[in-house]
Each structure stands twice: as C-alpha cells, then as structure tokens.
Scaffold this motif. Structure first.
Motif, PDB file in Angstrom:
ATOM      1  N   GLN A 126      -9.291   0.745   2.194  1.00  0.00           N
ATOM      2  CA  GLN A 126      -8.294   0.922   1.247  1.00  0.00           C
ATOM      3  C   GLN A 126      -6.938   1.400   2.302  1.00  0.00           C
ATOM      4  O   GLN A 126      -5.815   1.115   2.137  1.00  0.00           O
ATOM      5  CB  GLN A 126      -8.757   1.837   0.146  1.00  0.00           C
TER       6      GLN A 126
ATOM      7  N   LEU B 138      -5.233  -1.206   4.271  1.00  0.00           N
ATOM      8  CA  LEU B 138      -4.454  -2.301   3.364  1.00  0.00           C
ATOM      9  C   LEU B 138      -3.093  -1.286   3.243  1.00  0.00           C
ATOM     10  O   LEU B 138      -2.017  -1.875   3.227  1.00  0.00           O
ATOM     11  CB  LEU B 138      -5.027  -2.586   2.346  1.00  0.00           C
ATOM     12  N   ARG B 139      -3.160  -0.111   2.932  1.00  0.00           N
ATOM     13  CA  ARG B 139      -2.078   0.817   2.775  1.00  0.00           C
ATOM     14  C   ARG B 139      -1.269   0.662   4.204  1.00  0.00           C
ATOM     15  O   ARG B 139       0.205   0.768   4.006  1.00  0.00           O
ATOM     16  CB  ARG B 139      -2.526   2.180   2.410  1.00  0.00           C
TER      17      ARG B 139
ATOM     18  N   SER C  91       0.195  -2.676   4.231  1.00  0.00           N
ATOM     19  CA  SER C  91       1.521  -2.967   3.490  1.00  0.00           C
ATOM     20  C   SER C  91       2.574  -2.408   4.051  1.00  0.00           C
ATOM     21  O   SER C  91       3.688  -2.707   3.550  1.00  0.00           O
ATOM     22  CB  SER C  91       0.838  -2.563   2.018  1.00  0.00           C
TER      23      SER C  91
ATOM     24  N   VAL D  98      -5.877 -11.652   1.189  1.00  0.00           N
ATOM     25  CA  VAL D  98      -7.098 -10.329   1.338  1.00  0.00           C
ATOM     26  C   VAL D  98      -8.433 -11.052   0.471  1.00  0.00           C
ATOM     27  O   VAL D  98      -8.297 -11.333  -0.568  1.00  0.00           O
ATOM     28  CB  VAL D  98      -6.581  -9.213   0.905  1.00  0.00           C
TER      29      VAL D  98
ATOM     30  N   ALA E 152      -5.832  -3.244  -6.035  1.00  0.00           N
ATOM     31  CA  ALA E 152      -4.428  -3.664  -5.566  1.00  0.00           C
ATOM     32  C   ALA E 152      -3.714  -2.182  -6.022  1.00  0.00           C
ATOM     33  O   ALA E 152      -2.712  -1.816  -5.294  1.00  0.00           O
ATOM     34  CB  ALA E 152      -3.984  -4.906  -6.442  1.00  0.00           C
TER      35      ALA E 152
ATOM     36  N   THR F  29      -4.310   0.429  -3.329  1.00  0.00           N
ATOM     37  CA  THR F  29      -3.870   0.113  -1.917  1.00  0.00           C
ATOM     38  C   THR F  29      -2.385  -0.224  -1.795  1.00  0.00           C
ATOM     39  O   THR F  29      -1.691  -0.064  -0.779  1.00  0.00           O
ATOM     40  CB  THR F  29      -4.427  -0.945  -1.448  1.00  0.00           C
TER      41      THR F  29
ATOM     42  N   CYS G  90      -1.364  -2.833  -2.347  1.00  0.00           N
ATOM     43  CA  CYS G  90      -1.310  -4.288  -1.483  1.00  0.00           C
ATOM     44  C   CYS G  90      -0.296  -5.422  -2.224  1.00  0.00           C
ATOM     45  O   CYS G  90      -0.677  -5.672  -3.245  1.00  0.00           O
ATOM     46  CB  CYS G  90      -2.463  -4.741  -1.114  1.00  0.00           C
TER      47      CYS G  90
END
Length: 318
Positions: free
Chosen positions: A89, A92-93, A96, A115, A128, A131, A133
């Motif tokens: 997580q 992905l942060r 992003s 993903v 989602a 994160t 994302c």
C-alpha cells in the motif's frame, strides 16, 4: 528466456527476527531464489486468456490489460501482495505521488499502469481508497499469473526500501485494523495469500512502427483510472471470449521488455527505476532519509531494455 518456475517453497533458511529496537525491528532475514528473466513469447501466449477480476467481480482476459482497443501501447503491470499488505500500500502511494496518468499519457508513446493483487475483488474499492491509486486495480485470487510469471512465496522482509515511510509496527497495526473492518463483509480473511510476493512487468509493442494509433482517453469511476475497464472484452469464465483488437481486426502484439520479481515482501522496484524505464523525467518525490533515497536513485533491481531511449530520441526530433 522462460522465467524459472515458481517452486512455492519457503526460504531455505528459516526467517529470524531482529531484536534491535530500530527501524529494522521485527524484520525477517533471507530472500527467495528468484530471477528477472524476461517472460518468453510462449509464456505470454499461454497466460493471455487467464482471468483477472475487476472491482465488480467481472472477469477479463489478462491480455486485455495491456493490448486491445482503447489500451495504451505501453503498460506497466504491478503485481502486489495481499490487499491488506501495508508495504505494498505504501508502494502504491509512492508511485501515485510521483507518476500520474496525465504524465504518462503525455509521453510520445501512450503509456499506462495497471495493478493486480491476489485477494478477493471485493476488497479493490478499499484498496484503492487506502492507497489513493488512480490506476485500475484487478484481482487474481487463483495466483495463476503469479506462478506462471515466476513470482515466488516468502515472508522474508529484507532491507527497508525508500518507498516505505511508516514504521513497520504502525504499518502492521493499520493492516490489522483494515482486516477487522471487513469482518461484517466476510472479507476479513480474503485479502490473499500472505506469502505471495509480486513484481513489475512492462509490456511494449513488438514494433514501434505498428499502425496502431494512440488510444482514446476514457473516464472511469474513482479507483478505475482514466481507462475505466480498459476496453476489455466480454470474456467468459473459462477464459474463452471475444477478442479485443485495434479496430483493424487484429491485436497489437506485445512483449515484456523489462521486469522485476520481488525477492522479499518489500522488494518492489523503487520509483526512480520505474520512472526511468517508463521514460519520465526526474526521480519522483524524495524522502527525508537521504541514505535510503540515494540508494533508491542509484540502484536498479529490474532487467531489460524499455523503449524509453527511443522516446527520448522522438522528443528531441520533435
């Protein structure tokens, strides 16, 4: 070359726990015996119709994530661990915050990210939201794609990467809380195999001069990304469905030009490496820990040669 088959065996050396009270506390030691060999054409042909599930539980052929109508010509697919994994997580942060859909679509060759996780698709909305994302997220609960693409299973954590900003203890507590919140929905135990680790695979055209044009931008729902369902076909549950093509009765053939397989549970390729292979300028948003950030900027984990250099030449010509 074909990647080494996943053995699904634990590390040869049992993981041990550090007792020092510092950032590495509770870290497991040891890595799996993985490699970064590029998947062969035969492997990609074999898994093209394997199914992934979207947030609504609808099935899509895996190949429709990286080829077909309204799909970018270059697609980086990030395979994450279970949907409650705090490390993924955070990854992905970090991705992003440094790589936006707009920045990708401004590249000379249309580029995007998707993903894939190994848990229940009912957790995609939660994932989602946690994160932030902006890219589409899918689920492979069977983990067949992970196995065929040579991704392994382990609980070894390895060294702390630059993309993890939270302390391990805080991240672990957050993961537990996320699971407890899913008790009512019945998904608390369906985040995915905790031992499964992932990786990153960049799909690019076989021929840059292919007549396929840049896809149209679509507006998807929150958490689905700009490409919505990515123009997927109505694939049936047995993996045999309609063919998504480029509008001229054929699919643009793709290959994996760069990839990285994780060797520990927090071994994703760092953001500066992703930006380099995608052809983006800069190294992303830096972190306060200069030592870890310098290592992230200077080291490389993946193998292969993407079209980034060709795009640089296209920019200069333009």
């Amino acid at each position: 070359p074909t990647p080494a088959p996943a053995t699904n065996k634990p590390p040869s050396k049992p993981p041990s726990v550090n007792t020092d009270v510092d950032a590495s506390a509770l870290d497991f030691e040891g890595t799996v015996d993985s490699n970064n060999d590029l998947p062969s054409a035969a492997t990609l042909a074999r898994i093209g119709n394997f199914l992934v599930l979207d947030r609504d539980g609808k099935s899509h052929a895996f190949k429709t994530l990286y080829t077909g109508k309204h799909v970018a010509r270059r697609v980086l697919i990030i395979f994450v661990r279970h949907f409650f994994c705090g490390n993924c997580q955070e990854y992905l942060r970090s991705v992003s915050s440094s790589i936006s859909p707009d920045s990708l679509l401004r590249l000379p060759i249309s580029t995007f990210i998707a993903v894939v996780g190994c848990g229940d698709p009912g957790l995609i909305d939660m994932y989602a939201a946690e994160t932030g994302c902006p890219f589409p997220i899918y689920a492979d609960p069977t983990r067949k794609l992970y196995e065929e693409l040579g991704m392994m299973r382990t609980l070894a954590m390895g060294t702390r990467p630059a993309y993890t900003k939270q302390h391990l203890f805080k991240s672990s507590i957050a993961s537990v809380v996320q699971g407890l919140k899913q008790i009512k929905s019945g998904l608390a135990t369906k985040g995915g195999d905790a031992r499964q680790i992932g990786g990153e695979f960049l799909f690019e055209p076989l021929d840059l001069q292919s007549p396929v044009g840049t896809p149209f931008g679509l507006s998807g729902e929150s958490g689905e990304g700009m490409f919505g369902s990515l123009g997927t076909s109505d694939t049936s549950l047995d993996g045999k469905g309609g063919v998504v093509d480029d509008g001229a009765g054929r699919e643009e053939q793709k290959r994996v030009t760069w990839c990285h397989r994780m060797r520990t549970t927090r071994d994703h390729a760092e953001v500066p490496e992703l930006m380099e292979v995608l052809g983006l300028d800069g190294n992303g948003v830096p972190i306060a820990d200069q030592k870890r950030w310098i290592k992230a900027v200077e080291s490389r984990k993946g193998t292969g040669l993407s079209m980034a250099s060709q795009m640089s030449a296209m920019k200069e010509d333009a």
